[in-house]
Design a protein around this motif. Structure first.
Motif, PDB file in Angstrom:
ATOM      1  N   THR A 115       0.805  -1.221   0.000  1.00  0.00           N
ATOM      2  CA  THR A 115       0.000   0.000   0.000  1.00  0.00           C
ATOM      3  C   THR A 115       0.839   1.272   0.000  1.00  0.00           C
ATOM      4  N   GLY A 116       2.170   1.113   0.033  1.00  0.00           N
ATOM      5  CA  GLY A 116       3.041   2.284   0.037  1.00  0.00           C
ATOM      6  C   GLY A 116       3.071   3.031   1.359  1.00  0.00           C
ATOM      7  N   THR A 117       2.701   2.356   2.422  1.00  0.00           N
ATOM      8  CA  THR A 117       2.676   2.992   3.752  1.00  0.00           C
ATOM      9  C   THR A 117       3.682   2.342   4.697  1.00  0.00           C
ATOM     10  N   LEU A 118       4.783   1.830   4.159  1.00  0.00           N
ATOM     11  CA  LEU A 118       5.749   1.104   4.980  1.00  0.00           C
ATOM     12  C   LEU A 118       6.293   1.946   6.139  1.00  0.00           C
ATOM     13  N   PRO A 119       6.683   3.226   5.925  1.00  0.00           N
ATOM     14  CA  PRO A 119       7.182   4.010   7.063  1.00  0.00           C
ATOM     15  C   PRO A 119       6.186   4.101   8.216  1.00  0.00           C
ATOM     16  N   ARG A 120       4.909   4.278   7.878  1.00  0.00           N
ATOM     17  CA  ARG A 120       3.898   4.383   8.935  1.00  0.00           C
ATOM     18  C   ARG A 120       3.714   3.051   9.644  1.00  0.00           C
ATOM     19  N   ILE A 121       3.668   1.957   8.873  1.00  0.00           N
ATOM     20  CA  ILE A 121       3.496   0.629   9.482  1.00  0.00           C
ATOM     21  C   ILE A 121       4.656   0.318  10.408  1.00  0.00           C
ATOM     22  N   VAL A 122       5.862   0.610   9.966  1.00  0.00           N
ATOM     23  CA  VAL A 122       7.049   0.354  10.790  1.00  0.00           C
ATOM     24  C   VAL A 122       6.995   1.184  12.067  1.00  0.00           C
ATOM     25  N   GLU A 123       6.576   2.433  11.924  1.00  0.00           N
ATOM     26  CA  GLU A 123       6.454   3.295  13.105  1.00  0.00           C
ATOM     27  C   GLU A 123       5.429   2.740  14.087  1.00  0.00           C
ATOM     28  N   GLU A 124       4.297   2.270  13.567  1.00  0.00           N
ATOM     29  CA  GLU A 124       3.261   1.713  14.425  1.00  0.00           C
ATOM     30  C   GLU A 124       3.718   0.423  15.101  1.00  0.00           C
ATOM     31  N   LEU A 125       4.498  -0.381  14.388  1.00  0.00           N
ATOM     32  CA  LEU A 125       5.052  -1.592  15.007  1.00  0.00           C
ATOM     33  C   LEU A 125       5.986  -1.223  16.155  1.00  0.00           C
ATOM     34  N   GLY A 126       6.773  -0.155  15.956  1.00  0.00           N
ATOM     35  CA  GLY A 126       7.642   0.314  17.034  1.00  0.00           C
ATOM     36  C   GLY A 126       6.839   0.743  18.251  1.00  0.00           C
ATOM     37  N   LYS A 127       5.735   1.456  18.020  1.00  0.00           N
ATOM     38  CA  LYS A 127       4.877   1.883  19.128  1.00  0.00           C
ATOM     39  C   LYS A 127       4.222   0.684  19.800  1.00  0.00           C
ATOM     40  N   PHE A 128       3.865  -0.312  18.976  1.00  0.00           N
ATOM     41  CA  PHE A 128       3.249  -1.521  19.527  1.00  0.00           C
ATOM     42  C   PHE A 128       4.186  -2.199  20.524  1.00  0.00           C
ATOM     43  N   TYR A 129       5.428  -2.395  20.131  1.00  0.00           N
ATOM     44  CA  TYR A 129       6.375  -3.069  21.025  1.00  0.00           C
ATOM     45  C   TYR A 129       6.798  -2.162  22.178  1.00  0.00           C
ATOM     46  N   GLU A 130       6.800  -0.863  21.949  1.00  0.00           N
ATOM     47  CA  GLU A 130       7.097   0.055  23.048  1.00  0.00           C
ATOM     48  C   GLU A 130       6.046  -0.059  24.144  1.00  0.00           C
ATOM     49  N   ARG A 131       4.766  -0.084  23.738  1.00  0.00           N
ATOM     50  CA  ARG A 131       3.701  -0.192  24.720  1.00  0.00           C
ATOM     51  C   ARG A 131       3.717  -1.563  25.393  1.00  0.00           C
ATOM     52  N   LYS A 132       4.011  -2.592  24.610  1.00  0.00           N
ATOM     53  CA  LYS A 132       4.071  -3.931  25.195  1.00  0.00           C
ATOM     54  C   LYS A 132       5.172  -4.009  26.260  1.00  0.00           C
ATOM     55  N   ASN A 133       6.327  -3.421  25.970  1.00  0.00           N
ATOM     56  CA  ASN A 133       7.426  -3.423  26.931  1.00  0.00           C
ATOM     57  C   ASN A 133       7.084  -2.593  28.166  1.00  0.00           C
ATOM     58  N   GLU A 134       6.347  -1.499  27.965  1.00  0.00           N
ATOM     59  CA  GLU A 134       5.906  -0.702  29.103  1.00  0.00           C
ATOM     60  C   GLU A 134       4.977  -1.514  30.006  1.00  0.00           C
ATOM     61  N   GLN A 135       4.104  -2.284  29.386  1.00  0.00           N
ATOM     62  CA  GLN A 135       3.186  -3.113  30.157  1.00  0.00           C
ATOM     63  C   GLN A 135       3.941  -4.184  30.931  1.00  0.00           C
ATOM     64  N   ARG A 136       4.936  -4.751  30.306  1.00  0.00           N
ATOM     65  CA  ARG A 136       5.738  -5.761  31.002  1.00  0.00           C
ATOM     66  C   ARG A 136       6.476  -5.131  32.179  1.00  0.00           C
ATOM     67  N   ARG A 137       7.034  -3.931  31.958  1.00  0.00           N
ATOM     68  CA  ARG A 137       7.722  -3.250  33.054  1.00  0.00           C
ATOM     69  C   ARG A 137       6.762  -2.918  34.187  1.00  0.00           C
TER      70      ARG A 137
END
Length: 377
Positions: A115-137
Motif C-alpha cells: 500500500t506504500g505505507t511502509l514508514p507508517r506501518i514500521v512506526e506503528e510496530l515500534g509503538k506496539f512493542y514500546e507499549r508492550k514493553n511498558e506493560q511488562r515493566r
C-alpha cells in the motif's frame, strides 16, 4: 482473505503451537534470552521508521542499523537481511524467512509495502512493542518489591523455626514443662523443617524443572493461563495487559485496511494467552458465519461491556481504527493504574500475613515460659 493465504498459515500454526510458551504479561511474549526480543524489536522498528521517513532507502537503513549493533548475532541478522534485500527479496519475504519475526509482523510489513505505507506501518510496530514493553515493566515493577519482601519474610520465619524454636524446646524439655497445643504445633513444624527441609527444597527445584519441561506443552499453557486468570485482582490485571495488546494490534491492522476477520486471525497468532485466544477463535467462527463483531464479542466473558459497546459504535460509524486506538489507550492507562495499586496492596498484605506467623511463633514459645516461671517461683 485469499491474498494473505491465512487458512494454510493457521493450519501450520496449530500443528506447531506447542513450540512456544515463554514467548509469554504481557506472546507472554517477552522471550527470555532471545537475541532479538521485544526490546530489540522496539528499537529496530523505531530506528527504521526514522530512517525511512528521512528518505533513506530500505537496504541502506538496514545497513545503518547493522552498524549500530554490538552483538555478533544481531550484526549477522541484519547482515543477512541486507544481503537478501540486495538480492531482490522484498522486506516482507526477508522477515518471513527469519524465525525472530512473527507472522503478525511480516504480514503487517507486507501490507505496508503493497500500500506504500511502509514508514507508517514500521512506526506503528515500534509503538506496539514500546507499549508492550511498558506493560511488562509495569507488571515487573508491581511484583518485584512485594516478592522481595515475601522471600525475606519467609527466610525470617524459616530461621525462627529452625534456630530459635529448638532452643526453647530444649529449655522446655529440661524443665519438664507441659506444652500447650499451639506450642506443640510450632515445635512439630520446626522438627519437620529440620528433618525434611532438604526434601522440600528438592521438591521446589523439581517443580521448577518440570515447569520448564512442560512449559511448551499446550495443556500446561492452558492450565497455567486459566490458573492466573482466577487469581483475585492479578487475573484481571493480566487480562487487561492482553486486552491492551489486542486492541492496539487491531488498531494497527485496521489502519492498514486489513479486513476484520484477517485482523482477528493475525492477532491470535501473536498473543499467547489462552482465555483470549479461545475467545478470538469463537469470534472468528461467528464472524465467518455472518455475525457482527460486537455480537460475536458479547458471547465471551473476557470482553467487558465497555469494549463491546464501543465496538458496536465503531461498526455503525465505520470508525474501527479510531475506536480500537482509544480502547488501546484506555487499557494501557488501566494497566498502569492497576500495577501501582497491586504493588500498594500486596506489600502491606504480605507484611500482615508474615507478622501473624511471627507473632504466633513468639506467643507459642512464651506461653510455656509463664508456666516455667511459676514453677521456678
Amino acid at each position: 482473505m485469499n491474498g494473505f493465504k491465512l487458512d494454510q498459515a493457521i493450519t501450520n500454526e496449530r500443528t506447531s503451537s506447542d513450540k512456544d510458551w515463554l514467548n509469554n504479561l504481557l506472546q507472554k511474549e517477552i522471550t527470555i534470552g532471545n537475541a532479538f526480543g521485544n526490546k530489540k524489536k522496539e528499537d529496530f522498528y523505531a530506528e527504521l521508521a526514522v530512517l525511512l521517513k528521512a528518505g533513506i532507502q530500505l537496504k541502506d537503513a538496514i545497513a545503518l542499523i547493522q552498524g549500530n549493533q554490538k552483538k555478533e548475532k544481531q550484526m549477522m541478522l541484519f547482515s543477512e537481511m541486507g544481503n537478501a534485500l540486495v538480492a531482490g527479496q522484498s522486506f516482507f519475504e526477508v522477515l518471513k524467512n527469519k524465525p525472530e519475526f512473527s507472522e503478525y509482523e511480516y504480514y503487517s510489513i507486507k501490507i505496508g509495502e503493497e500500500t506504500g505505507t511502509l514508514p507508517r506501518i514500521v512506526e506503528e510496530l515500534g509503538k506496539f512493542y514500546e507499549r508492550k514493553n511498558e506493560q511488562r515493566r509495569s507488571l515487573m515493577n508491581a511484583l518485584t518489591y512485594p516478592i522481595i519482601i515475601l522471600c525475606t519474610a519467609i527466610l525470617v520465619v524459616v530461621f525462627m523455626l529452625r534456630m530459635v524454636v529448638p532452643m526453647f524446646e530444649d529449655i522446655f524439655k529440661q524443665n519438664g514443662v507441659e506444652l500447650p497445643g499451639i506450642t506443640k504445633m510450632i515445635i512439630s513444624a520446626s522438627n519437620f523443617i529440620r528433618d525434611y527441609g532438604w526434601l522440600v527444597l528438592l521438591c521446589v527445584a523439581l517443580l521448577i524443572v518440570l515447569r520448564k519441561v512442560f512449559s511448551k506443552k499446550e495443556w500446561f499453557k492452558t492450565a497455567n493461563d486459566r490458573f492466573i486468570q482466577k487469581i483475585p485482582y492479578i487475573g484481571n490485571f493480566v487480562t487487561s495487559v492482553y486486552l491492551a495488546q489486542f486492541t492496539q494490534a487491531v488498531a494497527l491492522l485496521t489502519a492498514s485496511k486489513v479486513p476484520m476477520l484477517n485482523s482477528i486471525q493475525l492477532v491470535k497468532k501473536m498473543i499467547d494467552y489462552h482465555p483470549l485466544n479461545e475467545a478470538l477463535e469463537n469470534i472468528e467462527k461467528d464472524v465467518t458465519a455472518g455475525k457482527s463483531l460486537n455480537a460475536s464479542m458479547a458471547g465471551n466473558a473476557i470482553f467487558d461491556n465497555k469494549m463491546i459497546s464501543l465496538v458496536k459504535v465503531a461498526e455503525e460509524t465505520n470508525q474501527t481504527e479510531y475506536i480500537f486506538e482509544r480502547l488501546s489507550q484506555q487499557y494501557a492507562i488501566e494497566v498502569q493504574q492497576k500495577s501501582k495499586l497491586l504493588s500498594t496492596l500486596m506489600e502491606p498484605v504480605i507484611i500482615i500475613v508474615i507478622g501473624v506467623f511471627v507473632g504466633v511463633i513468639l506467643v507459642s514459645m512464651y506461653l510455656p515460659m509463664f508456666k516455667l516461671s511459676s514453677v521456678v517461683g
